[in-house]
Scaffold this motif. Sequence first.
Motif, PDB file in Angstrom:
ATOM      1  N   VAL A 359       0.840  -1.185   0.000  1.00  0.00           N
ATOM      2  CA  VAL A 359       0.000   0.000   0.000  1.00  0.00           C
ATOM      3  C   VAL A 359       0.882   1.245   0.000  1.00  0.00           C
ATOM      4  O   VAL A 359       0.562   2.263  -0.618  1.00  0.00           O
ATOM      5  CB  VAL A 359      -0.943   0.003   1.223  1.00  0.00           C
ATOM      6  N   ALA A 360       2.028   1.167   0.666  1.00  0.00           N
ATOM      7  CA  ALA A 360       2.954   2.299   0.740  1.00  0.00           C
ATOM      8  C   ALA A 360       3.595   2.620  -0.595  1.00  0.00           C
ATOM      9  O   ALA A 360       4.175   3.696  -0.760  1.00  0.00           O
ATOM     10  CB  ALA A 360       4.041   2.023   1.784  1.00  0.00           C
ATOM     11  N   GLY A 361       3.483   1.714  -1.572  1.00  0.00           N
ATOM     12  CA  GLY A 361       3.998   1.977  -2.906  1.00  0.00           C
ATOM     13  C   GLY A 361       4.945   0.908  -3.397  1.00  0.00           C
ATOM     14  O   GLY A 361       5.918   0.585  -2.726  1.00  0.00           O
ATOM     15  N   GLY A 362       4.657   0.354  -4.569  1.00  0.00           N
ATOM     16  CA  GLY A 362       5.552  -0.625  -5.166  1.00  0.00           C
ATOM     17  C   GLY A 362       4.887  -1.967  -5.380  1.00  0.00           C
ATOM     18  O   GLY A 362       4.049  -2.393  -4.576  1.00  0.00           O
ATOM     19  N   THR A 363       5.261  -2.621  -6.471  1.00  0.00           N
ATOM     20  CA  THR A 363       4.769  -3.946  -6.789  1.00  0.00           C
ATOM     21  C   THR A 363       5.920  -4.784  -7.322  1.00  0.00           C
ATOM     22  O   THR A 363       6.873  -4.260  -7.896  1.00  0.00           O
ATOM     23  CB  THR A 363       3.650  -3.888  -7.851  1.00  0.00           C
TER      24      THR A 363
END
Length: 408
Positions: A359-363
Motif C-alpha cells: 500500500v505504501a507503494g511498489g509492486t
Amino acid sequence: MNGDHRMIRQPSRRSALGLMGAIPVAGALPAALTSRGRTPRELAPGGEYDEYIAALAAKDEFSGTILLAHRGETVLARAYGMADKARSIPNRVGTIFNLASASKPFTALAIMQLVARDKVKLHETLGTYLDGFPPESAGHVTVHQMLTHTCGLGDFQLDQEYQDNAETWTTEATTMDGIMAAVRRTPPKYTPGTRYEYSSSGIAVLGAIVARVSGQSYYDYVREHIFTPAGMTRTDFFDKPRWEKDARFAHPYWHDQAGRPIDGLHRPPPPLPSGHRGFAPYIGNPGGGGFSTAGDLVRLDRALRRGRLLDAAYTELFMTLKHPTPPASPSVQVTGSAYGLIATMYDHRWLAGHGGSMVAGGTTNWTIYRDLHWTGVILTNYSKTDIRSIMNRERSFVTRYATRPSRE
C-alpha cells in the motif's frame, strides 16, 4: 547478475525519449544460448520487451528494475527511475526492493525443507506444532492448507489491534509475537480445506512453525538455510531504519490524487477500501516484507534447479499445482496454488513464482519458466505501475520467442 559489471547500450530512435531522465542498464554478458540457438532478438537488449519497458519509463509509468535470465545468466537487465527522489539516488540493477508478498515463498521453502527432513508433516494440524489457537484452527487447519491458501485464517493485517500496535514493534521477536496474537484472536473464516482464499495469516503461522521446529528464529532459519546456500547476498528481512537510510534500497512511492509521487516511508497513504493500512512496519514477517534484488531472485531459481535447497523430488512437490483457481486470461490454461507459490500453465508452459504489492507503494513479481530455463523479475517502487500488464508482456514474449532461435 554476477557483480555490478554493466554496460549502457546506444538507444534506438524509438526509445531515445525513454532514456531522458532514466538510467537503463543491461548486463555486459555474452548472449545466453537457448536450447535451439542464440538468445531471441525480441528478448535481448534492443528487443521488443526492452523497448516496451523503455516506453513505460519515458511516460513515468515504470520505476524500478526488470531482468531476464536464461540458465542463470543475465540476458537483459534494466533500471529506471529513482530509488530515493529526495536524495537523487537512481534505481540500479542491483537496487534492493521490498518484495511484499513475493517473499512468501521463502517461508514455504523453509517448511518444505523441514518436511524433507521429516520434521514437519503436510497432513498434520496447526495444533501439532503451536499452542494457544482456537480449537477450530488448532485441530483442523493443516500445514497443506496453509501452504495452499485453503486454511481460512484470513489476513492478520486487518486485525484492529495489529493496526493499532504494529508500528511500535521494533524487534523480530515482538513482530512475530504480535502477529501470532492477531492470528490467535481469529477463528477460521470458513471450514478449512473447502475453498481458496489468499491468507497472509496462514503463511505467517508457517513461519512460527519453522521457528518452533528448527529451534531458531524464523529470520535466522531462512538466512542460514535459504539465503546463504542460494548465494543471495543482498536478500534479508531488513529493518525500516536501514530501508530509509541505505542508498542501496528503493523507497516506495504512492501517488496522490494529483498524480504526485509520495515517499511511503515518510508519509503513509490513506487506507485501502479493504481496510489495509499503508504504514511500513519496522521489519517484515513470514507473510511478506522480505527484501531482495533481481539478481538474487535469479540465484534462488538457480539454487532450486541445482538441488541446493531441496532435492529433485521435493523441489517438484514445492513447485507443482495443488489447488487450481479460475484463470483470468485466455493465454492461461490453468493456475492456482503450489506450495507457497503460484503455479500457472501459460501458453502450455509451466511457470512458478509469486508477486506482491505494498500500500505504501511498489509492486513486484518473479517468475520461473520451468521447462524453458528462463527467469523473469519485475521490481517496482511505484504504486501506479501496471505490473500485471508488464508481467503478461514478459510471459508472452518468453513463451513465444524462447522456444526458437533468433534471426541472424
